[in-house]
Design an enzyme around this catalytic site. Structure first.
Site, PDB file in Angstrom:
ATOM      1  N   LYS A   1      -2.463   7.220   1.089  1.00 23.79           N
ATOM      2  CA  LYS A   1      -2.266   7.460   2.523  1.00 23.79           C
ATOM      3  C   LYS A   1      -1.169   8.520   2.636  1.00 23.79           C
ATOM      4  CE  LYS A   1      -2.187   4.561   6.588  1.00 23.79           C
ATOM      5  NZ  LYS A   1      -3.059   5.407   7.370  1.00 23.79           N
TER       6      LYS A   1
ATOM      7  N   GLU B   1     -16.147   6.995   7.251  1.00 27.16           N
ATOM      8  CA  GLU B   1     -15.282   6.321   8.217  1.00 27.16           C
ATOM      9  C   GLU B   1     -15.003   7.275   9.366  1.00 27.16           C
ATOM     10  OE1 GLU B   1     -11.432   5.454   6.419  1.00 27.16           O
ATOM     11  OE2 GLU B   1     -11.462   7.327   5.314  1.00 27.16           O
TER      12      GLU B   1
ATOM     13  N   ARG C   1       0.842  -1.217   0.000  1.00 27.11           N
ATOM     14  CA  ARG C   1       0.000   0.000   0.000  1.00 27.11           C
ATOM     15  C   ARG C   1       0.868   1.255   0.000  1.00 27.11           C
ATOM     16  NH1 ARG C   1      -4.648   0.606   4.523  1.00 27.11           N
ATOM     17  NH2 ARG C   1      -2.882   1.089   5.825  1.00 27.11           N
TER      18      ARG C   1
END
Ligand code: PMP
Length: 298
Positions: A149, A182, A50
């Site tokens: 991210k 979220e 990721r």
């Protein structure tokens, strides 16, 4: 504590980056948070993959291979004699000038910090957390994809500040269209007998918002979905409203740092029986088990 910084391990007091680093000036960089449990690094490959995906999307060339980075993570834990730890990997655009232009940054900075973490007190995992919905909406994924991210977490920090100001630890963020996305650093799940707003069906459902609504595809989220399928829950990504949360049998959050956190109240509404539910407890137990066996040794 020793920190890995651009090729060597240095004392934490010497682990410093330039004020011209674009990671600091613009949040131009990517990161990962990984946990180790009793000498086993959990989902190491998934986190490294990721990180490289995030970096690829922002056209940031990580100046080492995946294998080399994995080795640095392992070394960080060994050097600091850690068994149960939280590891933060950061790659920034590096030192540049005061303009945005990433071409001015010759060399990315890479650092790895291995430390302990306790996000919430133990008591909370037994009693459950109270959440509120905040006014700060989650970034629109068409503008800034949450799969990156990145070091720019201001969207999440603004929501966290709202929760804290209101006397809560964590916030639920909605999408631009008012669907549940979220929390500030965790994915959200509901357990429901009804199967959410859009579907019927029998048996217990485990539902979580789909990534396209603007959520990070959490690695803990994925693990929990797999564990839940093995427990014969009907696992589905589905658009959820606040109404779905309020009327769920159980709600919980997932994240590397948070693990699985039961939620017992949202915006003043009691969830289910007002205490962590049986499906949440079973998943917490299964998760604990998998962290003890499924990691990479170092
Ligand atoms: N959502 C956000 C916004 C996060 O930052 C994180 C973790 N940092 C998560 C969800 C959970 O992801 P993971 O399970 O991969 O840690």
């Amino acid at each position: 504590m020793k920190v890995y910084l651009n090729g060597k391990f240095v004392d934490e007091s010497k682990a410093v980056v330039s004020v011209f680093d674009h990671g600091l000036l613009y949040g131009d960089g990517v990161f990962e948070g990984i946990r180790s449990y009793d000498g086993l690094i959990f989902k190491l490959r998934e986190h490294i993959d990721r990180l490289f995906e995030s970096a690829h999307t922002i056209m940031l060339k990580i100046p080492m291979s995946k294998t080399e980075l994995i080795d640095v993570v392992k070394q960080s834990l060994r050097v600091n004699k850690l068994h149960d730890a939280y590891i933060r990997l950061v790659v920034t655009r590096g030192e540049g000038d005061l303009g945005l232009d990433p071409r001015k940054c010759a060399r990315p900075s890479v650092f790895v910090i291995a430390d302990k973490i306790e996000l919430y007190p133990k008591k909370l995992y037994e009693q459950g957390l109270e959440l509120i919905t905040v006014a700060t909406q989650r970034n629109v994924p068409e503008a800034l994809n949450p799969q990156i991210k990145s070091l720019n977490y201001l969207n999440n920090i603004l929501a966290k500040i709202e929760a804290i100001t209101a006397g809560y630890e964590e916030a639920i963020m909605l999408s631009h269209s008012g669907y549940v996305t979220e929390c500030t650093g965790e994915n959200i799940f509901i357990v429901s007998a009804k199967g959410g707003s859009a579907s019927g069906g029998k048996g217990k459902h485990l539902l979580t918002p789909p990534p396209y609504i603007g959520v990070l595809r959490g690695i803990t989220r994925q693990t929990v979905m797999e564990l839940a399928s093995a427990q014969r829950l009907h696992v589905k990504e589905e658009l959820l409203t606040r109404h779905d949360l309020f009327n769920a049998d159980e709600v919980f959050l997932t994240g590397t740092a948070a693990e699985i956190v039961p939620v017992v109240k949202i915006d003043g509404r009691v969830i289910g029986e007002g205490s962590p539910g049986p499906a949440t407890k079973r998943l917490q137990q299964a998760f604990r088990q998998v962290t003890k066996t499924a990691g990479v040794r170092y």
